[in-house]
Design a protein around this motif. Sequence first.
Motif, PDB file in Angstrom:
ATOM      1  N   TRP A  20     -15.854 -29.059 -27.437  1.00 52.93           N
ATOM      2  CA  TRP A  20     -15.161 -29.252 -25.876  1.00 52.93           C
ATOM      3  C   TRP A  20     -14.434 -30.671 -26.100  1.00 52.93           C
ATOM      4  O   TRP A  20     -14.534 -31.957 -24.899  1.00 52.93           O
ATOM      5  CB  TRP A  20     -16.473 -29.162 -25.376  1.00 52.93           C
ATOM      6  CG  TRP A  20     -15.948 -27.947 -24.991  1.00 52.93           C
ATOM      7  CD1 TRP A  20     -17.776 -26.579 -25.899  1.00 52.93           C
ATOM      8  CD2 TRP A  20     -16.214 -27.172 -23.886  1.00 52.93           C
ATOM      9  NE1 TRP A  20     -17.682 -25.481 -24.987  1.00 52.93           N
ATOM     10  CE2 TRP A  20     -16.840 -26.241 -24.258  1.00 52.93           C
ATOM     11  CE3 TRP A  20     -15.114 -27.339 -22.549  1.00 52.93           C
ATOM     12  CZ2 TRP A  20     -16.352 -24.594 -22.852  1.00 52.93           C
ATOM     13  CZ3 TRP A  20     -15.381 -26.056 -21.913  1.00 52.93           C
ATOM     14  CH2 TRP A  20     -15.397 -25.134 -21.833  1.00 52.93           C
ATOM     15  N   SER A  21     -13.953 -31.249 -26.816  1.00 53.35           N
ATOM     16  CA  SER A  21     -14.199 -32.446 -27.074  1.00 53.35           C
ATOM     17  C   SER A  21     -12.544 -32.688 -26.159  1.00 53.35           C
ATOM     18  O   SER A  21     -11.578 -31.895 -26.001  1.00 53.35           O
ATOM     19  CB  SER A  21     -12.924 -33.090 -28.730  1.00 53.35           C
ATOM     20  OG  SER A  21     -12.655 -32.563 -29.426  1.00 53.35           O
ATOM     21  N   THR A  62     -14.791 -31.728 -35.284  1.00 52.17           N
ATOM     22  CA  THR A  62     -15.070 -31.969 -34.238  1.00 52.17           C
ATOM     23  C   THR A  62     -15.287 -31.179 -33.478  1.00 52.17           C
ATOM     24  O   THR A  62     -15.329 -29.843 -33.404  1.00 52.17           O
ATOM     25  CB  THR A  62     -13.914 -33.128 -32.709  1.00 52.17           C
ATOM     26  OG1 THR A  62     -12.758 -31.866 -33.055  1.00 52.17           O
ATOM     27  CG2 THR A  62     -13.552 -34.254 -33.835  1.00 52.17           C
ATOM     28  N   HIS A  63     -16.074 -31.709 -31.993  1.00 52.85           N
ATOM     29  CA  HIS A  63     -16.922 -30.287 -31.203  1.00 52.85           C
ATOM     30  C   HIS A  63     -15.700 -29.668 -29.798  1.00 52.85           C
ATOM     31  O   HIS A  63     -14.466 -30.171 -30.504  1.00 52.85           O
ATOM     32  CB  HIS A  63     -17.640 -31.207 -30.307  1.00 52.85           C
ATOM     33  CG  HIS A  63     -18.708 -29.997 -29.564  1.00 52.85           C
ATOM     34  ND1 HIS A  63     -17.906 -29.499 -28.749  1.00 52.85           N
ATOM     35  CD2 HIS A  63     -19.548 -29.540 -29.858  1.00 52.85           C
ATOM     36  CE1 HIS A  63     -19.179 -28.358 -28.056  1.00 52.85           C
ATOM     37  NE2 HIS A  63     -20.213 -28.710 -28.503  1.00 52.85           N
TER      38      HIS A  63
END
Length: 128
Positions: free
Chosen positions: A63-64, A60-61
């Motif tokens: 900044w999720s 995942t990124h």
Amino acid sequence: MGPEVGKGRGMMSAFAVILVVTAIAISFQALVIIRARWSDPFGSVAPQRVPILGGLEPATHAWSRFHIRYYPMTLVFVAFEMEMMFMYPWAVVFIEEGVTALVEMGMFLTILGVGIVYAYKERVFSWQ
């Protein structure tokens, strides 16, 4: 007459201690940098520079968003941390202050207890 403050060997020895500590700190930092470059002679590639997952690509990124259910639990954790942060100095002051310190800590724990009861009624402690 007493010794003159700030002059003579006393002041020089203070500077010498600072210089020795600074030299030790700089040499330790240089040693760590040299050791890091020596242990990786070929240079690392981009995936190995990723700071998490041992060099694997993240799923995942960064900044999720986190689910909202973590925030109330975090606030309860902070409340317990604040309690412990105030309990240690209070234990030292309690001997000097006596009953006054006991009453103040009782008020603090009552306010904290009301917050915990509120969190319990809001079902913060039940995990879904």
